[in-house]
Design a protein around this motif. Structure first.
Motif, PDB file in Angstrom:
ATOM      1  N   GLU A   1     -56.770 -40.981 -25.164  1.00  0.00           N
ATOM      2  CA  GLU A   1     -57.395 -41.903 -24.229  1.00  0.00           C
ATOM      3  C   GLU A   1     -58.854 -41.507 -24.108  1.00  0.00           C
ATOM      4  O   GLU A   1     -59.171 -40.332 -23.964  1.00  0.00           O
ATOM      5  CB  GLU A   1     -56.723 -41.820 -22.863  1.00  0.00           C
ATOM      6  N   ILE A   2     -59.719 -42.479 -24.152  1.00  0.00           N
ATOM      7  CA  ILE A   2     -61.144 -42.214 -23.999  1.00  0.00           C
ATOM      8  C   ILE A   2     -61.559 -42.843 -22.678  1.00  0.00           C
ATOM      9  O   ILE A   2     -61.569 -44.070 -22.537  1.00  0.00           O
ATOM     10  CB  ILE A   2     -61.966 -42.824 -25.147  1.00  0.00           C
TER      11      ILE A   2
ATOM     12  N   ILE B   1     -67.652 -40.764 -21.947  1.00  0.00           N
ATOM     13  CA  ILE B   1     -68.418 -41.198 -23.119  1.00  0.00           C
ATOM     14  C   ILE B   1     -69.883 -40.852 -22.936  1.00  0.00           C
ATOM     15  O   ILE B   1     -70.493 -41.173 -21.921  1.00  0.00           O
ATOM     16  CB  ILE B   1     -68.252 -42.711 -23.361  1.00  0.00           C
ATOM     17  N   ILE B   2     -70.437 -40.175 -23.926  1.00  0.00           N
ATOM     18  CA  ILE B   2     -71.856 -39.832 -23.931  1.00  0.00           C
ATOM     19  C   ILE B   2     -72.644 -40.857 -24.733  1.00  0.00           C
ATOM     20  O   ILE B   2     -73.723 -41.272 -24.339  1.00  0.00           O
ATOM     21  CB  ILE B   2     -72.073 -38.431 -24.546  1.00  0.00           C
TER      22      ILE B   2
ATOM     23  N   ILE C   1     -67.957 -43.064 -31.268  1.00  0.00           N
ATOM     24  CA  ILE C   1     -67.945 -42.767 -29.837  1.00  0.00           C
ATOM     25  C   ILE C   1     -67.907 -41.251 -29.676  1.00  0.00           C
ATOM     26  O   ILE C   1     -67.006 -40.595 -30.187  1.00  0.00           O
ATOM     27  CB  ILE C   1     -66.722 -43.400 -29.146  1.00  0.00           C
ATOM     28  N   LYS C   2     -68.897 -40.711 -28.968  1.00  0.00           N
ATOM     29  CA  LYS C   2     -68.948 -39.272 -28.695  1.00  0.00           C
ATOM     30  C   LYS C   2     -68.661 -39.040 -27.219  1.00  0.00           C
ATOM     31  O   LYS C   2     -69.156 -39.759 -26.360  1.00  0.00           O
ATOM     32  CB  LYS C   2     -70.318 -38.711 -29.050  1.00  0.00           C
ATOM     33  N   THR C   3     -67.846 -38.000 -26.954  1.00  0.00           N
ATOM     34  CA  THR C   3     -67.453 -37.708 -25.576  1.00  0.00           C
ATOM     35  C   THR C   3     -67.999 -36.362 -25.122  1.00  0.00           C
ATOM     36  O   THR C   3     -68.501 -35.574 -25.927  1.00  0.00           O
ATOM     37  CB  THR C   3     -65.923 -37.715 -25.439  1.00  0.00           C
TER      38      THR C   3
ATOM     39  N   ARG D   1     -71.821 -50.288 -19.336  1.00  0.00           N
ATOM     40  CA  ARG D   1     -70.946 -49.591 -18.391  1.00  0.00           C
ATOM     41  C   ARG D   1     -71.328 -48.117 -18.249  1.00  0.00           C
ATOM     42  O   ARG D   1     -71.254 -47.563 -17.155  1.00  0.00           O
ATOM     43  CB  ARG D   1     -69.487 -49.733 -18.808  1.00  0.00           C
ATOM     44  N   ILE D   2     -71.716 -47.492 -19.343  1.00  0.00           N
ATOM     45  CA  ILE D   2     -72.159 -46.093 -19.280  1.00  0.00           C
ATOM     46  C   ILE D   2     -73.390 -46.000 -18.387  1.00  0.00           C
ATOM     47  O   ILE D   2     -73.489 -45.101 -17.543  1.00  0.00           O
ATOM     48  CB  ILE D   2     -72.466 -45.548 -20.693  1.00  0.00           C
TER      49      ILE D   2
END
Length: 83
Positions: free
Chosen positions: A14-15, A20-21, A52-54, A77-78
């Motif tokens: 799950e992300i 999320i960066i 996608i980087k977290t 959203r970020i």
């Protein structure tokens, strides 16, 4: 020794939006041009691949149709979460 965590990673991940960066089009190496590595997919539509980087240093590569729209929405959203 084979690490089963790498094999199973991605199936139930799950992300969370808060983790999320960065979300962008993948601009890295296209493995379909190099068949010498242990890659499961050689021929792939790389143009719609989203990276996608977290926060926990995981990187997910997700193939999506209309990837530009997805990236734009995620980045909105970020920005809302960070402000």
């Amino acid at each position: 020794m084979l690490n089963f965590g790498y094999i199973l990673r991605g199936f139930n991940d799950e992300i969370f939006m808060k983790d999320i960066i960065e979300c962008k089009l993948y601009d890295g190496y296209r493995y379909c041009l190099d068949r010498s590595g242990p890659y499961s997919v050689y021929f792939f539509k790389w143009d719609d691949l989203v990276e996608i980087k977290t926060k926990n240093n995981k990187c997910y590569l997700v193939p999506l149709k209309n990837s530009e729209i997805f990236i734009e929405e995620v980045n909105k959203r970020i920005n809302c979460l960070n402000n």
